[in-house]
Design an enzyme around this catalytic site. Structure first.
Site, PDB file in Angstrom:
ATOM      1  N   ASP A  73       7.640  -2.601  14.295  1.00 54.22           N
ATOM      2  CA  ASP A  73       7.274  -3.780  14.306  1.00 54.22           C
ATOM      3  C   ASP A  73       9.058  -4.640  13.596  1.00 54.22           C
ATOM      4  O   ASP A  73       8.365  -5.892  14.227  1.00 54.22           O
ATOM      5  CB  ASP A  73       7.314  -3.921  12.542  1.00 54.22           C
ATOM      6  CG  ASP A  73       5.651  -3.301  12.213  1.00 54.22           C
ATOM      7  OD1 ASP A  73       5.813  -1.847  13.014  1.00 54.22           O
ATOM      8  OD2 ASP A  73       4.636  -3.004  11.733  1.00 54.22           O
TER       9      ASP A  73
ATOM     10  N   ARG B  59       0.593  -1.449   0.141  1.00 53.99           N
ATOM     11  CA  ARG B  59      -0.160   0.104  -0.428  1.00 53.99           C
ATOM     12  C   ARG B  59       0.470   1.231  -0.242  1.00 53.99           C
ATOM     13  O   ARG B  59       2.045   1.241  -0.101  1.00 53.99           O
ATOM     14  CB  ARG B  59      -1.362  -0.117   1.151  1.00 53.99           C
ATOM     15  CG  ARG B  59      -0.295  -0.182   2.131  1.00 53.99           C
ATOM     16  CD  ARG B  59      -1.859  -0.042   3.557  1.00 53.99           C
ATOM     17  NE  ARG B  59      -0.641   0.389   4.798  1.00 53.99           N
ATOM     18  CZ  ARG B  59      -1.083  -0.850   6.475  1.00 53.99           C
ATOM     19  NH1 ARG B  59      -2.229  -1.388   5.642  1.00 53.99           N
ATOM     20  NH2 ARG B  59      -0.701  -0.428   7.077  1.00 53.99           N
TER      21      ARG B  59
ATOM     22  N   TRP C 217       8.443   1.877  19.779  1.00 52.79           N
ATOM     23  CA  TRP C 217       8.010   1.846  18.400  1.00 52.79           C
ATOM     24  C   TRP C 217       9.971   2.585  18.391  1.00 52.79           C
ATOM     25  O   TRP C 217      10.770   1.949  18.261  1.00 52.79           O
ATOM     26  CB  TRP C 217       7.557   2.984  18.257  1.00 52.79           C
ATOM     27  CG  TRP C 217       6.622   2.233  17.000  1.00 52.79           C
ATOM     28  CD1 TRP C 217       6.508   1.961  15.908  1.00 52.79           C
ATOM     29  CD2 TRP C 217       5.295   1.040  17.420  1.00 52.79           C
ATOM     30  NE1 TRP C 217       5.188   1.609  14.745  1.00 52.79           N
ATOM     31  CE2 TRP C 217       4.616   1.045  16.746  1.00 52.79           C
ATOM     32  CE3 TRP C 217       4.964   0.468  18.820  1.00 52.79           C
ATOM     33  CZ2 TRP C 217       3.745  -0.155  16.669  1.00 52.79           C
ATOM     34  CZ3 TRP C 217       4.255  -0.415  18.870  1.00 52.79           C
ATOM     35  CH2 TRP C 217       3.635  -0.536  17.178  1.00 52.79           C
TER      36      TRP C 217
ATOM     37  N   GLU D   8      -1.417  -8.295   7.995  1.00 49.47           N
ATOM     38  CA  GLU D   8      -1.113  -7.905   9.220  1.00 49.47           C
ATOM     39  C   GLU D   8      -1.724  -7.853  10.630  1.00 49.47           C
ATOM     40  O   GLU D   8      -1.775  -7.340  12.152  1.00 49.47           O
ATOM     41  CB  GLU D   8      -1.917  -6.859   8.981  1.00 49.47           C
ATOM     42  CG  GLU D   8      -1.231  -5.440   9.444  1.00 49.47           C
ATOM     43  CD  GLU D   8      -1.811  -3.784   9.068  1.00 49.47           C
ATOM     44  OE1 GLU D   8      -1.781  -3.943   7.346  1.00 49.47           O
ATOM     45  OE2 GLU D   8      -1.629  -2.780   8.984  1.00 49.47           O
TER      46      GLU D   8
ATOM     47  N   HIS E 237       2.938  -8.142   6.559  1.00 47.95           N
ATOM     48  CA  HIS E 237       3.714  -7.957   7.504  1.00 47.95           C
ATOM     49  C   HIS E 237       4.219  -8.080   8.396  1.00 47.95           C
ATOM     50  O   HIS E 237       3.546  -9.288   8.979  1.00 47.95           O
ATOM     51  CB  HIS E 237       1.993  -6.503   8.498  1.00 47.95           C
ATOM     52  CG  HIS E 237       1.922  -5.496   8.475  1.00 47.95           C
ATOM     53  ND1 HIS E 237       2.100  -4.762   7.323  1.00 47.95           N
ATOM     54  CD2 HIS E 237       2.376  -4.906   9.011  1.00 47.95           C
ATOM     55  CE1 HIS E 237       1.818  -3.493   7.301  1.00 47.95           C
ATOM     56  NE2 HIS E 237       1.972  -3.438   8.667  1.00 47.95           N
TER      57      HIS E 237
ATOM     58  N   GLU F  18       2.211   3.255   1.982  1.00 42.19           N
ATOM     59  CA  GLU F  18       3.211   2.937   3.204  1.00 42.19           C
ATOM     60  C   GLU F  18       4.356   3.094   2.946  1.00 42.19           C
ATOM     61  O   GLU F  18       5.165   3.854   2.495  1.00 42.19           O
ATOM     62  CB  GLU F  18       2.349   2.413   3.692  1.00 42.19           C
ATOM     63  CG  GLU F  18       2.908   2.477   5.092  1.00 42.19           C
ATOM     64  CD  GLU F  18       1.400   2.937   6.683  1.00 42.19           C
ATOM     65  OE1 GLU F  18       0.253   2.238   6.305  1.00 42.19           O
ATOM     66  OE2 GLU F  18       1.805   3.674   7.705  1.00 42.19           O
TER      67      GLU F  18
HETATM   68  C1  BGC Z   1       1.739   0.040  10.200  1.00 41.29           C
HETATM   69  C2  BGC Z   1       1.938  -0.845  11.555  1.00 41.29           C
HETATM   70  C3  BGC Z   1       2.530   0.213  11.962  1.00 41.29           C
HETATM   71  C4  BGC Z   1       1.409   1.343  12.498  1.00 41.29           C
HETATM   72  C5  BGC Z   1       1.954   2.740  13.946  1.00 41.29           C
HETATM   73  C6  BGC Z   1       0.898   1.085  10.995  1.00 41.29           C
HETATM   74  O1  BGC Z   1       0.306   1.237   9.359  1.00 41.29           O
HETATM   75  O2  BGC Z   1       1.189  -0.560   8.937  1.00 41.29           O
HETATM   76  O3  BGC Z   1       2.790  -1.794  10.957  1.00 41.29           O
HETATM   77  O4  BGC Z   1       3.729  -0.193  13.350  1.00 41.29           O
HETATM   78  O5  BGC Z   1       0.710   2.596  11.217  1.00 41.29           O
HETATM   79  O6  BGC Z   1       1.171   1.851  14.973  1.00 41.29           O
END
Ligand code: BGC
Length: 933
Positions: A505, A496, A561, A777, A798, A498
């Site tokens: 992650d 996508r 994160w 995901e 994911h 992103e």
């Molecule tokens: C991502 C996740 C990421 C998150 C943050 C999402 O859009 O795909 O894997 O860690 O945003 O919460």
């Protein structure tokens, strides 16, 4: 020959690496680190290295004569085989170094020399703060060049690729030629009609205002006496394209200007060097076939606009305008320390169908990342063929693209109309299993289309197989998910709009990633992106590289994160013994922990939690009949404080490793304080943790936050919480694998095995039954009868929930690193059989060589074969109650060479073994749970 008469050692260095890479070119470290593995003679046990000697020479001939004119370390009495720092004559730009090493064994016998290896130096001194361009100009002598401002094509959204070229003449015989290149945007270089190197999407993704990577290529075979031509293609990529970021920037269509920089050194016989550099004498055009290329959207290619011969001498480029010199202020040119993105595999379709007249649907049988190569025959000139990529089919059997959001993932090829045509894109990538092809002149053959899989080409290090087919598929899915999310940064997803370096992650997946592939060079590179993206106040970003202003970065400083900025360097230390990286990184890690402390002086992380994603995608986010819609999410301050505690401990350990005991103690006290505050604020006297969630207990147990008296209670509550959730995990991406690890570690391996074998949603098994070939995901990405989850966030590639691979490696393979003896100097083998796992075979290529475990339970007996590389040792736990009766290679284990019995513990006979191959055999008692990590 009997041992006494043997004169040479029974081990020999092999697998020589420089800065983690095999024979790297263009190394940018002034004192590169050298590492090797050791190979022992068959049957040899307890082999250690007692000393080493490295020779580094200017030429292969000097090295072959056993002379190190750059460095002869002499015999160094030491077992060190990793990260031996070069301390010979100062290394200069572009130098070539040839090296070899020999080792002495425990009895003082020298080995033969290793096979020779090499590295070359890059263009050093890349920055001089007094000049806007940096002294890179001096060292490179090249300018950044570009074509006319790459504005949009009139009346369209398209931005064609730039083509650049120059001809040059070489007089005399070419001895050697080296090409250094980089780009802003993405580049491909061609010399005399041939592609230079095989990298895809170079120079990869970094925080470009801080650093851009260059690479060196040996092009000796491509340059010839007489006329030559060099050409480059330049596209937008991460630098120029729209890219996932803060909303205002997202709206901006294009971000940065393009540039290309190159230097070619042609060394002639006789010692003269001819240097060709990028400058205004080059020509540039946008009239080539790549009409548009975007990472998210795809490539638009018009084969009618190809210019045959543009990258060969003699091409008439008079209509091409002159190139312009451009400037990128502040950007530092750095060598590329990680393995380039390369095509590593090809997939051929499993089937092709024709769901609509003239529309062909290819199914590769595997969700993959890369692009397709398509062969076309008999098309008319100007006809358009489109390739739409998608991960799934919808319930009507049509390609599903809603989850791509605004990313088009569509390549369009306009045919030349002559004979067989082959299309393969240049500056895009897609995440897909299915390809819908429109516009073909007739039915294709199945093998007209090839899926070209590419990713950062870090070597695969782990191979795993066991008696449980579901878990084999799960491990396959995790590995393929990893292939799909390493385009030079660890991304969340590949499909996508992103594809960002989401830190939470990879923080969760990092140990799984390390088992699967050699992540050392990749993380070395990415941790520089992380430091480049750290805010002035110490906050690490939520995703790195962060392409815009790091001080106003969206989500920055998020618990779990941002904590990747402490967890990953620590993993690098645990697995690769990388103390230089710790040295580089420790201040950044400390600044992060200090930031949280400043904002939260009472040691509970209530304030400044940035994006605060917490245990993302926990049970509360599922849309499932019969499951509670609340009560799964761990309170955010609980997760945050648990992670802060862990990061603080890691900072303390980093200082301890680096010998700074003062700071180590200071951060240890801080961690103790956070632990106390956690207990006071969140844990009841009966050990109920605020929120009473699976995740809360899993994190508190995993991170050592509870006193021993409270641990077993917490375990009970965690099991109750699983029970309440109909026997399923209600955890999200941060807590799931940690819950699995704690269940097994604390004697409930049976429960962990039950969870891994579940086939009802939410479970890994359910996704596999729904056709997953990569990790999803969301647990409920697709549910039979209900259909897809919210298309706004529903990736099928994911890796975070795939972090459970770590549980499989540690407990089913049974392989565990030991941070007290980093870099697999010492490790533990603890296989944990279960009725759903009766055998497993695993190999892991550790930084010190191959580690293996291979076990089977049959007729009440367990056999366990273990491979321990030379110069390492292992603790082996054989699950048996009859620890006295363990056999090793046919003899009582206690009498066997290289084996020491350490005792019986938690139902296992525990041995210490030196290097070698071992085969244990014992009575297996299935009601016994082996202890260990
Ligand atoms: C991502 C996740 C990421 C998150 C943050 C999402 O859009 O795909 O894997 O860690 O945003 O919460």
């Amino acid at each position: 020959m009997c041992e006494e008469r043997q004169r040479t050692a029974r081990l020999r260095p092999a697998g020589l690496r420089c800065e983690y890479l095999v024979n790297p070119l263009g190394v940018g470290v002034a004192e590169p680190r050298l590492s090797w593995t050791l190979e022992a003679a068959p049957g040899a046990r307890e082999q250690v290295q007692s000393a080493w000697q490295v020779l580094v020479a200017r030429t292969p001939q000097t090295l072959a004569a056993d002379r190190g004119d750059l460095w002869d370390s002499g015999k160094v009495e030491s077992g060190q085989q990793l990260h031996v720092e070069y301390t010979g004559k100062p290394l200069k730009s572009r130098m070539r170094c040839y090296w070899k090493v020999r080792a002495w064994d425990g009895d003082g016998r020298a080995s033969d020399w290793s096979e020779p290896a090499t590295w070359s130096m890059g263009l050093l001194q890349t920055r001089d703060p007094s000049s806007p361009e940096g002294s890179a100009v001096a060292s490179w002598r090249a300018r950044w060049i570009a074509g006319a401002d790459p504005a949009l094509e009139p009346g369209s959204e398209h931005r064609p690729a730039t083509m650049l070229r120059k001809e040059f003449t070489v007089e005399g015989a070419v001895e050697r030629a080296t090409l250094y290149a980089t780009g802003l945007g993405l580049y491909e270089v061609y010399l005399n009609g041939a592609r230079v190197g095989d990298a895809v999407l170079a120079p990869e993704y970094t925080k470009y205002v801080c650093r851009v990577q260059y690479r060196a290529f040996d092009v000796t075979d491509l340059v010839r006496a007489g006329d030559n031509a060099v050409g480059a293609l330049l596209g937008d990529g991460w630098h120029g394209d729209r890219f996932f970021s803060a909303p205002p920037v997202k709206k901006r269509k294009f971000r940065g200007r393009r540039g290309f920089r190159m230097r070619l050194d042609v060394e002639m016989s006789g010692g003269r060097t001819v240097t060709i550099v990028t400058d205004k004498t080059w020509r540039a055009t946008r009239e080539g076939p790549i009409r548009h290329a975007s990472l998210y959207d795809g490539e638009i290619y018009d084969a009618r606009m190809e210019m045959p011969g543009w990258d060969r001498p003699g091409f008439d480029d008079r209509v091409w305008p002159e190139a312009r010199a451009v400037t990128f202020r502040g950007t530092q040119l750095v060598w590329q320390p990680n393995e380039p993105i390369r095509v590593t595999r090809e997939l051929t379709p499993e089937k092709v169908t024709e769901p609509e007249k003239g529309v062909y649907l290819f199914d590769l049988g595997q969700n993959m990342v890369g692009w397709c190569r398509l062969k076309i025959r008999g098309a008319s000139a100007g006809s358009e063929i489109s390739l739409q990529h998608g991960e799934r089919l919808d319930d009507d059997g049509k390609i599903y693209t809603a989850n791509l959001r605004s990313a088009k993932q569509r390549d369009v090829y306009t045919c030349r109309g002559e004979g067989e045509e082959i299309f393969e894109p240049h500056f895009t990538y897609h995440g897909f299993r299915y390809i819908e092809v429109r516009g073909l002149p007739g039915p294709p053959r199945k093998d007209d289309l090839t899926g070209r899989v590419f990713h950062s080409s870090a070597p695969v290090t782990g191979r795993f197989e066991c008696s449980n087919g579901l878990v084999n598929q799960l491990m396959h899915n995790a590995l393929w998910c990893q292939f799909g999310n390493m385009p030079s940064i660890p991304t969340d997803c590949p499909q996508r709009d992103e594809r960002a370096g989401w830190m939470g992650d990879i923080q969760a997946f990092s140990q799984s990633a390390i088992f699967n592939m050699d992540m050392a060079a990749f993380f070395t590179k990415w941790l520089a992106d992380v430091r480049d993206s750290q805010a002035d106040d110490g906050r690490f970003p939520a995703f790195a590289p962060y392409p815009d202003d790091v001080n106003t970065a969206r989500g920055s400083g998020a618990p779990a994160w941002a904590d990747a900025g402490t967890f990953i360097p620590w993993r690098m230390y645990q697995n690769y013994a990388d103390t230089r990286l710790l040295k580089q990184h420790v201040e950044a890690a400390r600044r992060w922990v200090d930031f949280v402390h400043r904002e939260n002086p009472d040691l509970v992380w209530m304030n400044a939690r940035g994006g605060d994603y917490s245990d993302w995608l926990n049970g509360d986010t599922l849309k499932l009949e019969g499951f509670p819609s609340e009560g799964s999410a761990v309170p955010k301050e609980v997760l945050a404080t648990a992670f802060w505690h862990q990061s603080t401990r890691m900072v303390s350990k980093m200082f301890a490793v680096l010998g700074n005991t003062g700071e180590a103690e200071r951060y240890e006290r801080l961690a103790d304080g956070i632990r106390t505050a956690f207990n006071e604020r969140f844990v009841s006297p009966e050990a109920r943790i605020h929120g009473d969630t699976q995740a809360g207990y899993a994190l508190a147990l995993r991170f050592g936050l509870l006193d021993e008296t409270r641990q077993s209670r917490a375990m009970e509550y965690m099991l109750e919480a699983i029970e309440r959730y109909h026997g399923h995990a209600s955890t999200g991406i941060q807590a799931t694998h940690r819950m699995m690890l704690e269940l097994t570690r604390r004697g409930r391996h049976d429960e962990a095995c039950r969870l891994i074998n579940l086939r009802t949603v939410p479970s890994w098994g359910y996704t596999i039954d729904m056709g997953a070939t990569t990790i999803w995901e969301r647990w409920d990405g697709y549910v039979a009868g209900r259909g897809f989850q919210d298309a706004g966030m529903n990736s099928f590639n994911h890796w975070a929930l795939g972090s459970v691979a770590e549980w499989v490696w540690r407990n089913i393979a049974g392989l565990n690193p030991d941070e007290e003896h980093p870099g697999w100097k010492r490790f533990t083998v603890v296989p944990r059989p279960h009725e759903s796992f009766t055998w497993a075979r695993a190999e892991y290529d550790s930084i010190r060589g191959r580690v293996a475990s291979d076990w089977r339970v049959e007729d009440g007996l367990i056999t366990l074969k273990v491979t321990v590389p030379p110069n390492t040792a292992a603790t082996v736990c054989v699950p048996t109650t009859q620890s006295d009766a363990v056999i090793e290679s046919g003899r009582p284990a206690r009498d066997a060479d290289g084996v020491d019995f350490l005792g019986a513990e938690n139902g296992a006979a525990v041995f210490r073994v030196g290097s070698g191959e071992y085969a244990f055999e014992a009575q297996f008692r299935s009601d016994v749970q082996a202890g260990g990590d």
